[in-house]
Design an enzyme around this catalytic site. Structure first.
Site, mmCIF file in Angstrom:
data_model
loop_
_atom_site.group_PDB
_atom_site.id
_atom_site.type_symbol
_atom_site.label_atom_id
_atom_site.label_comp_id
_atom_site.label_asym_id
_atom_site.label_seq_id
_atom_site.Cartn_x
_atom_site.Cartn_y
_atom_site.Cartn_z
ATOM 1 C CD GLU A 34 -0.648 -1.648 3.008
ATOM 2 O OE1 GLU A 34 0.432 -2.289 2.660
ATOM 3 O OE2 GLU A 34 -1.349 -2.074 3.818
ATOM 4 C CB CYS A 52 -9.590 17.748 -3.781
ATOM 5 S SG CYS A 52 -9.630 19.502 -4.026
ATOM 6 C CB CYS A 98 -13.062 19.280 -3.995
ATOM 7 S SG CYS A 98 -12.739 19.197 -2.079
ATOM 8 C CB CYS A 107 -11.886 23.782 -2.026
ATOM 9 S SG CYS A 107 -10.960 22.668 -3.195
ATOM 10 C CE1 TYR A 116 1.054 -2.647 10.029
ATOM 11 C CE2 TYR A 116 -0.622 -4.066 11.203
ATOM 12 C CZ TYR A 116 -0.051 -3.090 10.381
ATOM 13 O OH TYR A 116 -1.529 -2.275 9.599
HETATM 14 ZN ZN LIG Z 1 -10.856 20.436 -2.528
#
Ligand SMILES: [Zn+2]
Length: 529
Positions: free
Chosen positions: A67, A140, A153, A156, A379
């Protein structure tokens, strides 16, 4: 010829590669010769143009998906110096390892999330079935907000967004080229769900998809995982899905109630945060119920604490009049054994990092994440204190070299496949810094002073857990003051240091002598029960 030089070389090689020297027997030499002949035979065949499916298949291409980019880099570097290529803005590491060509790439966390459109908060009920509907996660580029479904978004209003569909495209493209896909996401429910999503995405493009599980990012752990790949564990995936649905159902519904009641839409409630808030409130209530505690200093240098003594006003008045005396009597000494604490789990690590280092929870977790992904600790999301044989070996190597005779292995067994949080190399923070700065040890990311502080804390607690107990002298006595009697006991001497050599968690107090002493200082505080 030179045992000492050999030992030094062996130690360094072990630090870098996690590999140990083994005896080279005539049988092994014969086996190696046989393999060399086999390879020569294949090359002769290729030269003569006698290709067969078998010969072409010798070098397999394997795609490893993790990941985080840091983990991808760390894994790639275990196999030498990887070639880097950039596809659609993603870095893919390519490296040859034995009979394999490995491509290592990062998914960048979750790919899919519950939709916010349709169903009951993303879950459709059909007949008697509840069907969660997942969709691509978007982010975003302007403000970093993460969301689903919308093209603008929600924070914003920017249209400059990117979708995790890019990751899906990338993984499909890479898996078409690969003979095998290995999913190496983190070993917990969240990692299993990310792994499951990757599985679903690449399975139509590559027949052979398996999951690797390892609890430390080291060559040794990785090699072991490669030799025993497994399938996706669906119960873990289901657990994670249920957790996510709870997030939505509890969080969205409760938050709505808050907005209705308080007319403020910035308020939020949740599956975790709301019960935690109730604990905080309960603790605050408890803190309000305080009891007095008196801190007394006697003119022999002794200091004692009286918790909730009767008639404290009388005590205070006598002290102010200079008439408060305390008598020490019935002194006895006895030896006590002090055992080391078990190694850290997530909660005990977070608690100590807050108390000893002043680190907030989120900060500690991000430091630990980097230490894990750099292959320096196991971990860090675990509730187990268990120590594996690999862990015991790390402790043995450090203790035998630095504190000969004090090694005492303990497994701290607990349920499940997980392990405690511990270092992966027999290096304390000072040695680690040295090996990093001298370039003997290479990790994907530069460590800050705080990374090393956390590492130091984890290292000391773990090494101490694998060392001999300490022996201390405890002094007991009766303190008589203003008609009351209280038993006191204190550690006055450390007889055998044991694990305290590494993790000095005990401070000794001055021995008291029998007699009557004047109270020269008194402080009363109200403390929580
Ligand atoms: Zn944004």
């Amino acid at each position: 010829d030179d045992e000492k030089a050999f030992h030094g070389l062996s130690k360094r090689i072990q630090l870098i590669t996690d590999e140990e020297f083994e005896e080279y027997t005539p049988e092994r030499a014969a086996e190696d010769l046989r393999r060399a002949d086999e390879d020569r035979g294949i090359i002769r065949k290729i030269r003569r143009g006698e290709f067969t499916a078998e010969t072409i298949d010798i070098v397999k291409s394997t795609l490893v998906v993790v990941e985080s980019p840091t983990k991808a880099k760390a894994i790639a570097y275990f196999f030498g110096r990887p070639a880097k290529r950039t596809i659609n803005g993603f870095t893919v590491y390519e490296v040859a390892g034995g009979q394999m060509i490995l491509n290592v790439v990062a998914s960048g966390g979750h790919i899919f999330d519950l939709t916010t459109e349709g169903g009951y908060h993303g879950v459709i009920k059909e007949n008697d079935l509840y069907i969660p509907v997942y969709t691509d996660i978007r982010r975003c580029n302007n403000c970093g907000e993460q969301f689903t479904d919308r093209d603008l978004c929600p924070e914003c209003g920017s249209s400059n967004i990117r979708s995790k569909k890019n990751v899906v495209d990338l993984l499909r493209k890479l898996s078409v080229e690969a003979n095998k896909v290995l999913i190496a996401t983190d070993p917990d429910a969240e990692g299993e769900k990310i792994g499951y999503d990757i599985y679903v995405v690449v399975k139509p493009y590559c027949k052979d998809v398996e999951r690797l599980e390892f609890h430390e990012v080291t060559r040794r752990a990785l090699r072991k995982a490669f030799s025993e790949p497994r399938n996706i564990k669906l119960p873990f995936v289901q657990a994670q899905i249920v957790r996510r649905i709870e997030d939505r159902w509890v969080g969205f519904e409760l938050s709505r109630k808050l907005w209705e009641n308080f007319k403020v839409t910035s308020l939020s409630a949740g599956r975790v945060q709301t019960p935690v808030l109730s604990w905080v409130i309960r603790r605050v209530e408890e803190l309000k119920r305080k009891i007095p505690a008196a801190e007394l200093h006697l003119d022999n240098g002794l200091s004692v604490r009286l918790v909730n003594p009767p008639n404290i006003e009388d005590l205070m008045r006598k002290f102010k009049e200079g008439e408060l005396n305390a008598t020490v009597e019935n002194i006895v000494f006895h030896e006590e054994t002090v055992y080391p604490q078990p190694p850290y789990t997530t909660d005990s690590m977070l608690k100590d990092a807050a108390q000893k280092l002043g680190f907030p929870v989120g900060y500690t977790m991000s430091l630990a994440q980097t230490l894990f992904e750099s292959g320096l600790i196991t971990y860090h999301r675990t509730d187990s204190t268990a120590v594996s044989t690999t862990g015991i070996d790390v402790a043995r190597r450090f203790i035998d070299e630095n504190y000969p005779g004090l090694f005492k292995p303990r497994e701290f067994r607990s349920e499940g496949a997980h392990e405690c949080i511990r270092p992966t190399k027999p290096l304390n923070a000072r040695q680690l810094r040295f090996y990093l700065s001298s370039g003997v040890l290479r990790i994907p990311q530069k460590l800050s002073a705080d990374h090393l502080k956390l590492y130091d804390m984890i290292f000391k607690r773990f090494i101490a857990s694998q060392m001999r107990e300490a022996k201390v002298m405890v002094q007991e006595f009766t303190l008589k003051i203003n008609g009351i009697e209280v038993k006191q006991n204190r550690i006055t001497k450390i007889l055998e240091e044991g694990f305290l050599n590494v993790n000095p968690i005990i401070t000794t107090k001055k021995e008291a002598a029998e007699g009557t002493y004047k109270v020269v200082h008194m402080k009363v505080r109200r403390e929580p029960t």
